[in-house]
Design a protein around this motif. Structure first.
Motif, PDB file in Angstrom:
ATOM      1  N   LEU A 256      -1.843   2.676   7.018  1.00 35.08           N
ATOM      2  CA  LEU A 256      -2.500   3.028   8.284  1.00 35.08           C
ATOM      3  C   LEU A 256      -4.007   3.222   8.104  1.00 35.08           C
ATOM      4  N   LEU A 257      -4.463   3.394   6.852  1.00 35.07           N
ATOM      5  CA  LEU A 257      -5.876   3.664   6.576  1.00 35.07           C
ATOM      6  C   LEU A 257      -6.687   2.400   6.277  1.00 35.07           C
ATOM      7  N   GLY A 258      -6.016   1.298   6.009  1.00 29.47           N
ATOM      8  CA  GLY A 258      -6.727   0.059   5.669  1.00 29.47           C
ATOM      9  C   GLY A 258      -5.940  -0.746   4.660  1.00 29.47           C
ATOM     10  N   GLN A 259      -6.629  -1.675   3.996  1.00 31.98           N
ATOM     11  CA  GLN A 259      -5.966  -2.527   3.003  1.00 31.98           C
ATOM     12  C   GLN A 259      -5.711  -1.702   1.740  1.00 31.98           C
ATOM     13  N   VAL A 260      -4.444  -1.423   1.465  1.00 28.59           N
ATOM     14  CA  VAL A 260      -4.084  -0.517   0.372  1.00 28.59           C
ATOM     15  C   VAL A 260      -3.630  -1.302  -0.856  1.00 28.59           C
ATOM     16  N   LYS A 261      -4.078  -0.840  -2.036  1.00 27.40           N
ATOM     17  CA  LYS A 261      -3.714  -1.461  -3.320  1.00 27.40           C
ATOM     18  C   LYS A 261      -3.484  -0.342  -4.325  1.00 27.40           C
ATOM     19  N   SER A 262      -2.772  -0.671  -5.390  1.00 31.30           N
ATOM     20  CA  SER A 262      -2.641   0.301  -6.488  1.00 31.30           C
ATOM     21  C   SER A 262      -2.997  -0.383  -7.796  1.00 31.30           C
ATOM     22  N   ARG A 263      -3.525   0.405  -8.733  1.00 31.94           N
ATOM     23  CA  ARG A 263      -3.895  -0.080 -10.066  1.00 31.94           C
ATOM     24  C   ARG A 263      -3.466   0.959 -11.084  1.00 31.94           C
TER      25      ARG A 263
ATOM     26  N   PHE B 284      -0.934   5.621 -11.414  1.00 28.06           N
ATOM     27  CA  PHE B 284      -1.388   4.543 -10.541  1.00 28.06           C
ATOM     28  C   PHE B 284      -2.400   5.074  -9.544  1.00 28.06           C
ATOM     29  N   GLY B 285      -3.619   4.518  -9.592  1.00 31.20           N
ATOM     30  CA  GLY B 285      -4.632   4.859  -8.615  1.00 31.20           C
ATOM     31  C   GLY B 285      -4.332   4.125  -7.320  1.00 31.20           C
ATOM     32  N   ILE B 286      -4.546   4.791  -6.190  1.00 32.92           N
ATOM     33  CA  ILE B 286      -4.349   4.158  -4.880  1.00 32.92           C
ATOM     34  C   ILE B 286      -5.713   3.978  -4.232  1.00 32.92           C
ATOM     35  N   PHE B 287      -5.968   2.739  -3.805  1.00 31.59           N
ATOM     36  CA  PHE B 287      -7.256   2.348  -3.233  1.00 31.59           C
ATOM     37  C   PHE B 287      -7.054   1.869  -1.809  1.00 31.59           C
TER      38      PHE B 287
END
Length: 196
Positions: free
Chosen positions: A15-22, A28-31
């Motif tokens: 809901l906040l935008g294009q989400v990715k994890s690394r 795991f960082g969430i971006f």
């Protein structure tokens, strides 16, 4: 291995935008839109805090995530949310929205106050700065003009020991002003091809 909190967090944060994890910090960082604002470690969600929100989180009894680097503890800005928070995902989303806003604001401030020393760039340390200087690259501007591939090749030529490819990603991230882990695989492959 199943990581339900990571999956649930990723779904919620769409809901906040294009989400990715690394993969980072042992978790795991969430971006969202290339800005990291959350971390999942040991199946527990952590949100990034600034000085003000860190006080609020501490008052609530939330603990910051601590990991070991070269045997020494490193306290992060990411505070663990208790499992009971998942009873009300709306509250998590509100907290996450604020964490993302703070992280983006901090990133913009960092971009405006351009680092003057190489070691102050993302991913670089004093040891990397020394390697770059030995390779003939003495300033941030010079690194940006040289580019990651040429800087990496210069370091390889001036050092007798093997230099890992991670340094190439670190240099690219430093030039771009971001953590090396968010450099897309396609860009990494392009950089690698340009080495030969």
């Amino acid at each position: 291995m199943d990581k339900p909190v990571l999956k649930d967090s990723m779904r919620l944060f769409e809901l906040l935008g294009q989400v990715k994890s690394r993969s980072m910090f042992g978790g795991f960082g969430i971006f969202v839109d290339d800005t990291m604002f959350a971390l999942v470690v040991n199946n527990q969600l952590h949100l990034r805090a600034d000085d003000e929100s860190a006080k609020v989180f501490t008052e609530r009894g939330y603990l910051p995530y601590v990991y070991k680097k070269r045997g020494f503890p490193v306290v992060t800005k990411y505070f663990a949310l208790p499992d009971t928070c998942w009873l009300d995902p709306t509250t998590i989303l509100q907290e996450a929205t604020e964490a993302l806003r703070q992280a983006k604001s901090e990133r913009e401030q960092q971009e405006q106050t351009k680092p003057t020393r190489l070691k102050d760039l993302p991913n670089l340390r004093l040891a990397t700065e020394r390697m770059l200087k030995k390779a003939g690259i003495h300033s941030v501007d010079q690194l940006q003009q040289t580019g990651a591939v040429a800087a990496y090749q210069a370091i390889r030529q001036s050092h007798s020991s093997d230099v890992s490819l991670e340094l190439l990603w670190a240099l690219e991230g430093a030039i771009e002003g971001k953590h090396w882990s968010v450099i897309p695989p396609s860009r990494r492959e392009e950089l690698k091809k340009n080495l030969f």
